[in-house]
Design an enzyme around this catalytic site. Structure first.
Site, PDB file in Angstrom:
ATOM      1  N   LYS A   1       0.813  -1.220   0.000  1.00 37.14           N
ATOM      2  CA  LYS A   1       0.000   0.000   0.000  1.00 37.14           C
ATOM      3  C   LYS A   1       0.845   1.269   0.000  1.00 37.14           C
ATOM      4  CE  LYS A   1      -4.266  -2.006   1.635  1.00 37.14           C
ATOM      5  NZ  LYS A   1      -3.814  -3.415   1.787  1.00 37.14           N
TER       6      LYS A   1
HETATM    7  C1  LIG Z   1      -4.363  -4.505   1.121  1.00 38.95           C
HETATM    8  C2  LIG Z   1      -3.551  -5.748   1.023  1.00 38.95           C
HETATM    9  C3  LIG Z   1      -3.876  -6.776   0.114  1.00 38.95           C
HETATM   10  C4  LIG Z   1      -5.101  -6.741  -0.771  1.00 38.95           C
HETATM   11  O1  LIG Z   1      -5.058  -5.727  -1.718  1.00 38.95           O
HETATM   12  P1  LIG Z   1      -6.405  -5.262  -2.466  1.00 38.95           P
HETATM   13  O2  LIG Z   1      -6.024  -4.098  -3.281  1.00 38.95           O
HETATM   14  O3  LIG Z   1      -7.363  -4.919  -1.347  1.00 38.95           O
HETATM   15  O4  LIG Z   1      -6.861  -6.427  -3.249  1.00 38.95           O
HETATM   16  C5  LIG Z   1      -3.045  -7.884   0.060  1.00 38.95           C
HETATM   17  N1  LIG Z   1      -1.968  -7.989   0.848  1.00 38.95           N
HETATM   18  C6  LIG Z   1      -1.619  -7.028   1.738  1.00 38.95           C
HETATM   19  C7  LIG Z   1      -0.421  -7.228   2.609  1.00 38.95           C
HETATM   20  C8  LIG Z   1      -2.394  -5.870   1.849  1.00 38.95           C
HETATM   21  O5  LIG Z   1      -2.047  -4.921   2.740  1.00 38.95           O
END
Ligand SMILES: *Cc1c(COP(=O)(O)O)cnc(C)c1O
Length: 459
Positions: free
Chosen positions: A109
Site C-alpha cells: 500500500k
Molecule cells: C491490502 C492488502 C492486500 C489486498 O489488496 P487489495 O487491493 O485490497 O486487493 C493484500 N496484501 C496485503 C499485505 C495488503 O495490505
C-alpha cells in the site's frame, strides 16, 4: 484526461478534482473517460527506471499537472523506498516474486499512499484549503496512510484503531509516528465500532464540510494509477530476462484494487497472458470468476488479514468494463446487489466470466504449507498474503508464460503466522527499531460525539 463515474451521473472532471473527490457523488467510482493504448510505447519504455516509467504512464492521466511538477512528485514519493529498483522482481524457484514491500511500512500500500500523500499536499498548496483525513483500521492499512501524509502541510490525519485489539507491532507502526499532524485514537471498542463512528461522522454532511473531512480509501483513482506502474515495470524486467513475449501475474486479492491495476495495464496494451486472482477463505471474488455469481458471505478472520474482505470496493470498476461500459446496466446491477447481496453475469462460451482471469482460493492450511516449503526449498520466506498468491499460481498458472507473483508485505510484519509455518521468527530492521521507539496515542470512548469533539479540538 477527464474522469467519469461508473454510474454515469456525474459531469466529467479533471485529474486533480478526481483525486480530491475520491468516491463519485452518484455513488459510483471514477474512471478515465478513455484508456490510452500504449502498445506502441512499450519498446521505448522497457528500459526506463521505475520513476521514469511512472512519469511516462502517469502523465497520460494527470494531464492537469505540469510535467516537471509531476516528475518531482513521483521522485519524492519513491525516494522513501529502500530498494534502488523500488520494486524488484526476484526469481525464486520457477516463479518471479515482485517485492512491493520496500516502502516505509513494508507493505504494497505504500506504493500508492506515498504518492497520494504528496499529491494531496501538492493540490492543497495550489488551491488553498485543508484536508483532515479520518480513518479506521484493524491494523494493517492505517500505518501506510499515516506514513503517506506524516509531516505534510495542510493535512491532518486521525486514525482510529480498536484499543488492545490490533497486533502490538501494527499498533507501534502507527503510534511511533510523532509528527504533529498525526493523531492516533485508541477506541474502547471493536474495529466495527471504529468503522461505524467513521461512517456516522461522514454522514453528518455539514460537519464533514465545515471541517474539511476526507479519506484515503482504496477507491481513490490515484491509488489505482500508481499501482499500474509496477505491472509494466516488472513485466519489462521479466520479459527481458526470459525472452518471453508475455507474462502472467498472480495477485493476492481483497478489495480488488491491486489486481484492477493489472487489468487496466492489460487493457492499455501490456502483454499479460493471464491474471491469476487469489483469495483466502473470504472468497467472494474467486467464486465470482468461477461461477458468474457475486454473492456476499460473512467475513472469516484468517492469517492474511488484509484480504479478510467480503465486498470488494474496487470491483465495480472491473464490472463496468465487463458490461461494455454501460453505466445504466452497471447501476442497476449495483442497486440489485445493495438490495439482495448478490449479482450475476452470464458466462462466456468457455463457461468463464472472463478468459483473462483464472481464480482460486488458498486456505490457512495451504498458506502455511507454501510458506514452509518455500523456506525449505528456496530459503525464501513468503508473507501469508503473498503465499496465498503463490499457492493459487502453482495450481492455475498456464505453462506458456513466466509467472510473476505479487509480494504484498514483508513476512516480518506477520510474526505469528511465520512462526507457525517455519518455527522461527523473521526480522526486519525497521520493525526491530520500533521496540524502543517512543509513541503517542490518545484513548477515547466508543462514542461518535467524543470523536467529533476530539476532531474539533485538534483541527
Ligand atoms: C491490502 C492488502 C492486500 C489486498 O489488496 P487489495 O487491493 O485490497 O486487493 C493484500 N496484501 C496485503 C499485505 C495488503 O495490505
Amino acid at each position: 484526461m477527464n474522469y467519469i463515474s461508473t454510474r454515469g451521473q456525474m459531469a466529467p472532471m479533471g485529474f486533480q478534482d478526481a483525486v480530491m473527490t475520491g468516491l463519485a457523488p452518484d455513488g459510483g467510482l471514477l474512471l478515465p473517460e478513455t484508456l490510452p493504448n500504449v502498445s506502441d510505447q512499450l519498446d521505448r519504455w522497457k528500459d526506463l527506471s521505475y520513476t521514469e516509467l511512472a512519469y511516462e504512464l502517469m502523465r497520460l492521466f494527470a494531464t492537469d499537472i505540469p510535467a516537471e511538477e509531476l516528475r518531482q512528485l513521483i521522485n519524492d514519493s519513491y525516494a522513501t523506498f529502500e530498494h534502488p529498483e523500488v520494486v524488484p522482481s526476484v526469481k525464486v524457484g520457477d516463479l518471479y516474486i515482485l517485492e512491493l514491500f520496500h516502502g516505509p511500512t513494508l507493505a504494497f500500500k505504500d506504493v500508492a499512499l506515498q504518492f497520494l500523500g504528496n499529491l494531496f499536499a501538492y493540490i492543497l498548496e495550489r488551491r488553498g484549503g485543508k484536508l483532515n483525513i479520518l480513518g479506521a483500521t484493524s491494523g494493517d492499512t492505517g500505518s501506510a496512510a499515516i506514513h503517506g501524509v506524516r509531516g505534510k502541510p495542510n493535512i491532518n490525519i486521525f486514525v482510529m484503531h480498536p484499543a488492545g485489539r490490533t497486533s502490538p507491532l501494527q499498533e507501534k507502526q502507527m503510534t511511533s509516528v510523532l509528527d504533529p499532524n498525526v493523531f492516533n485514537l485508541a477506541v474502547d471498542g471493536t474495529f466495527d465500532d471504529c468503522q461505524s463512528i467513521m461512517k456516522t461522522t461522514f454522514a453528518d454532511v455539514p460537519f464533514k464540510t465545515e471541517h474539511s473531512l476526507g479519506s484515503v480509501n482504496s477507491v481513490n483513482w490515484a491509488r489505482v494509477l500508481a499501482q499500474t506502474v509496477y505491472y509494466f515495470y516488472s513485466a519489462f524486467r521479466v520479459m527481458k530476462e526470459t525472452g518471453a513475449e508475455s507474462v502472467q501475474f498472480s495477485v493476492p486479492t481483497g478489495n480488488f484494487g491491486d489486481i484492477l491495476a493489472g487489468y487496466l495495464a492489460q487493457r492499455m496494451g501490456l502483454p499479460i497472458r493471464k491474471l491469476i486472482l487469489a483469495t483466502n477463505e473470504n472468497d467472494i471474488l474467486s467464486r465470482f470468476f468461477n461461477s458468474g455469481v457475486y454473492g456476499k458471505a460473512d467475513v472469516v478472520p484468517t492469517i492474511s488479514p488484509s484480504m479478510d474482505i467480503q465486498v470488494a470496493s474496487n470491483f465495480e470498476r472491473y464490472l463496468y468494463y465487463l458490461v461494455g461500459q454501460d453505466a445504466a446496466r452497471l447501476s442497476s446491477m449495483m442497486s440489485g446487489f445493495a438490495e439482495l447481496g448478490e449479482l450475476a453475469v452470464e458466462l462466456n462460451a468457455d463457461g468463464q466470466v472472463d478468459d483473462l482471469f483464472a481464480a482460486g482460493r488458498g486456505d490457512t492450511e495451504n498458506t502455511l504449507a507454501v510458506i514452509k516449503r518455500y523456506h525449505a526449498e528456496h530459503g525464501y520466506v513468503l508473507d501469508p498474503h503473498t503465499a496465498v498468491g503463490v499457492f493459487v499460481a502453482e495450481e492455475l498458472a498456464s505453462s506458456d508464460a513466466p509467472t510473476i507473483c505479487l509480494a504484498t508485505a514483508h513476512p516480518a510484519k506477520f510474526t505469528q503466522a511465520i512462526v507457525d509455518a517455519i518455527g522461527e521468527e523473521v526480522h526486519h530492521p525497521t520493525l526491530d527499531a520500533l521496540a524502543d521507539a517512543p509513541t503517542r496515542c490518545d484513548s477515547i470512548e466508543n462514542d461518535v460525539d467524543a470523536v467529533k469533539q476530539y476532531l474539533v479540538k485538534h483541527i
